[in-house]
Motif scaffolding. Structure first.
Motif, PDB file in Angstrom:
ATOM      1  N   LEU A 137       0.863  -1.178   0.000  1.00 13.45           N
ATOM      2  CA  LEU A 137       0.000   0.000   0.000  1.00 13.45           C
ATOM      3  C   LEU A 137       0.903   1.232   0.000  1.00 13.45           C
ATOM      4  CD1 LEU A 137      -2.736  -1.059   2.588  1.00 13.45           C
ATOM      5  CD2 LEU A 137      -2.761  -1.295   0.101  1.00 13.45           C
ATOM      6  N   GLN A 138       0.760   2.071  -1.011  1.00  6.51           N
ATOM      7  CA  GLN A 138       1.749   3.110  -1.260  1.00  6.51           C
ATOM      8  C   GLN A 138       1.636   4.310  -0.333  1.00  6.51           C
ATOM      9  OE1 GLN A 138       1.963   4.142  -5.434  1.00  6.51           O
ATOM     10  NE2 GLN A 138       1.653   2.016  -6.061  1.00  6.51           N
ATOM     11  N   ARG A 139       0.449   4.569   0.222  1.00  7.56           N
ATOM     12  CA  ARG A 139       0.274   5.778   1.031  1.00  7.56           C
ATOM     13  C   ARG A 139       0.023   5.423   2.496  1.00  7.56           C
ATOM     14  NH1 ARG A 139      -1.032  10.645  -1.448  1.00  7.56           N
ATOM     15  NH2 ARG A 139      -2.369  11.174   0.306  1.00  7.56           N
ATOM     16  N   PRO A 140       0.635   6.136   3.434  1.00 12.13           N
ATOM     17  CA  PRO A 140       0.312   5.928   4.855  1.00 12.13           C
ATOM     18  C   PRO A 140      -1.171   6.191   5.104  1.00 12.13           C
ATOM     19  CG  PRO A 140       2.248   7.334   4.604  1.00 12.13           C
ATOM     20  CD  PRO A 140       1.654   7.187   3.238  1.00 12.13           C
ATOM     21  N   GLY A 141      -1.785   5.337   5.912  1.00 15.05           N
ATOM     22  CA  GLY A 141      -3.206   5.505   6.196  1.00 15.05           C
ATOM     23  C   GLY A 141      -4.117   4.703   5.299  1.00 15.05           C
ATOM     24  N   MET A 142      -3.584   4.175   4.203  1.00 18.86           N
ATOM     25  CA  MET A 142      -4.399   3.306   3.344  1.00 18.86           C
ATOM     26  C   MET A 142      -4.738   2.015   4.079  1.00 18.86           C
ATOM     27  SD  MET A 142      -2.878   3.453  -0.552  1.00 18.86           S
ATOM     28  CE  MET A 142      -4.202   2.387  -1.158  1.00 18.86           C
ATOM     29  N   GLU A 143      -5.831   1.398   3.680  1.00 16.59           N
ATOM     30  CA  GLU A 143      -6.238   0.116   4.253  1.00 16.59           C
ATOM     31  C   GLU A 143      -6.917  -0.732   3.194  1.00 16.59           C
ATOM     32  OE1 GLU A 143      -8.781   0.412   7.622  1.00 16.59           O
ATOM     33  OE2 GLU A 143      -7.392   1.616   8.812  1.00 16.59           O
ATOM     34  N   LEU A 144      -6.793  -2.043   3.353  1.00 13.45           N
ATOM     35  CA  LEU A 144      -7.639  -2.987   2.629  1.00 13.45           C
ATOM     36  C   LEU A 144      -8.755  -3.420   3.553  1.00 13.45           C
ATOM     37  CD1 LEU A 144      -5.244  -5.440   0.737  1.00 13.45           C
ATOM     38  CD2 LEU A 144      -6.153  -3.223  -0.008  1.00 13.45           C
ATOM     39  N   ASP A 145      -9.906  -3.690   2.969  1.00 13.45           N
ATOM     40  CA  ASP A 145     -11.047  -4.198   3.728  1.00 13.45           C
ATOM     41  C   ASP A 145     -11.725  -5.247   2.855  1.00 13.45           C
ATOM     42  OD1 ASP A 145     -13.357  -4.694   5.148  1.00 13.45           O
ATOM     43  OD2 ASP A 145     -13.834  -2.593   5.512  1.00 13.45           O
ATOM     44  N   PHE A 146     -11.731  -6.498   3.347  1.00  9.46           N
ATOM     45  CA  PHE A 146     -12.355  -7.589   2.602  1.00  9.46           C
ATOM     46  C   PHE A 146     -13.849  -7.720   2.907  1.00  9.46           C
ATOM     47  CE2 PHE A 146      -8.708 -10.627   1.248  1.00  9.46           C
ATOM     48  CZ  PHE A 146      -7.931  -9.547   0.855  1.00  9.46           C
ATOM     49  N   GLY A 147     -14.408  -6.753   3.622  1.00  5.18           N
ATOM     50  CA  GLY A 147     -15.815  -6.846   4.017  1.00  5.18           C
ATOM     51  C   GLY A 147     -16.781  -6.913   2.853  1.00  5.18           C
ATOM     52  N   GLY A 148     -16.351  -6.463   1.680  1.00  9.16           N
ATOM     53  CA  GLY A 148     -17.239  -6.476   0.528  1.00  9.16           C
ATOM     54  C   GLY A 148     -17.418  -7.832  -0.115  1.00  9.16           C
ATOM     55  N   PHE A 149     -16.593  -8.837   0.291  1.00 13.87           N
ATOM     56  CA  PHE A 149     -16.773 -10.158  -0.324  1.00 13.87           C
ATOM     57  C   PHE A 149     -16.362 -11.328   0.565  1.00 13.87           C
ATOM     58  CE2 PHE A 149     -12.666  -8.481  -1.892  1.00 13.87           C
ATOM     59  CZ  PHE A 149     -11.802  -9.455  -1.431  1.00 13.87           C
TER      60      PHE A 149
END
Length: 305
Positions: A137-149
């Motif tokens: 993840l290139q930017r500080p503060g970014m997140e992944l969230d798998f809640g959509g699937f």
């Protein structure tokens, strides 16, 4: 005649149900536990709330330049999300979970336009440097969230686990997202209800299914109203604001993972949802903002919305 047995459990923030055909209750219970264990394995693996999950490890590395290697299962899901981002022209984006920092659906508070806009630079799947095996993840503060699937994937995996355990017929229902193990041994399909988006506890329609999956997305699952306007948890990653065109979208497809992703994209597509779903070759039922029901789905028993 082979009987069927029901089991209920909590996982992934929702009430889950299994309906399994087996010679006896002991056999059904043993198979049910295998399916429950599989759902909870995936919940632990992809929960953003667990510091030891792969998602938390990736999020903790955001902006550091570190590349996180992922296992084949996770790589498959990231590849799926990558394809959906492109197919949906950016509407399906697993980096958009950070918008929950300003959207508090329990507090029923509308954030300022400035607060939403401040998060948008950190939203965008192209900012996740994914090479098929590792991700940064290139930017500080970014997140992944798998809640959509994740829940839909877990429904498919639970159904596959049950089939491997010898269960020929049954249903896996994780909070309204349903994956079929197979028809009842009598040959009778399962009747699956679709929740009414405005009448809690009521069913707006039901459909007979023997194979495949049914998934539904709606503006009623996590939402609030202010001054007559409904704000729901399905947020457009391009604007940071909730969808408003559809009360709910239900899709029948071969797998719950794909069906669920299509419902989310359709919710985000507004007027173009029906054309998009037709292009995917799936059966669907939608309810628009005025409560009108639209369907291109066979064998649907409808009650008045």
């Amino acid at each position: 005649m082979i009987p069927d047995f029901g089991f209920e459990f909590q996982a992934m923030g929702t009430v889950c149900h299994l309906r399994l055909c087996a010679p006896g209750e002991a056999e059904a219970a043993a198979s049910a536990q295998l399916a429950i264990d599989e759902v909870r394995r995936l919940e632990a693996k992809y929960s953003r709330y667990r510091p030891d999950s792969i998602v938390s490890r990736i999020n903790a590395s955001a902006g550091s330049g570190e590349r996180i290697a992922v296992d084949p299962e996770t790589a498959g899901l990231l590849g799926f999300a990558d394809n959906l981002h492109e197919a949906s022209e950016g509407r399906f984006d697993i980096t958009s979970g950070i918008l929950r920092r300003v959207w508090d659906f329990k507090a029923a508070r509308v954030p300022s336009a400035e607060a939403v806009a401040a998060l948008l630079p950190d939203v965008g799947w192209p900012l996740a440097d994914w090479d098929g095996e590792t991700l940064a993840l290139q930017r500080p503060g970014m997140e992944l969230d798998f809640g959509g699937f994740a829940k839909e994937y877990a429904a498919d995996r639970a159904a596959a686990t049950l089939h491997a355990a010898g269960i020929a017929g049954g249903t896996v229902n994780l909070g309204g997202d349903v994956s079929l193990v197979g028809p009842h041994p009598t040959g009778v399909p399962w009747k699956i209800g679709i929740a009414h988006p405005r009448r809690t506890g009521e069913v707006v329609a039901s459909i007979d299914l023997a194979h495949g999956a049914l998934a539904t997305s709606g503006d009623y699952e996590r939402s609030f109203e202010v001054d007559g306007h409904r704000y729901c948890h399905i947020l457009d990653p391009r604007t940071g604001w909730p969808v408003t065109h559809w009360q709910s979208v239900s899709v029948v497809g071969p797998a719950c993972l794909a069906s669920g992703a299509l419902t989310t994209i359709a919710m985000l597509m507004g007027d173009d949802a029906h054309a998009f779903l037709r292009e995917q070759g799936v059966a669907f039922l939608t309810i628009d903002a005025d409560g009108r029901l639209h369907r291109e789905m066979p064998a649907v028993d409808l009650s008045a919305p």
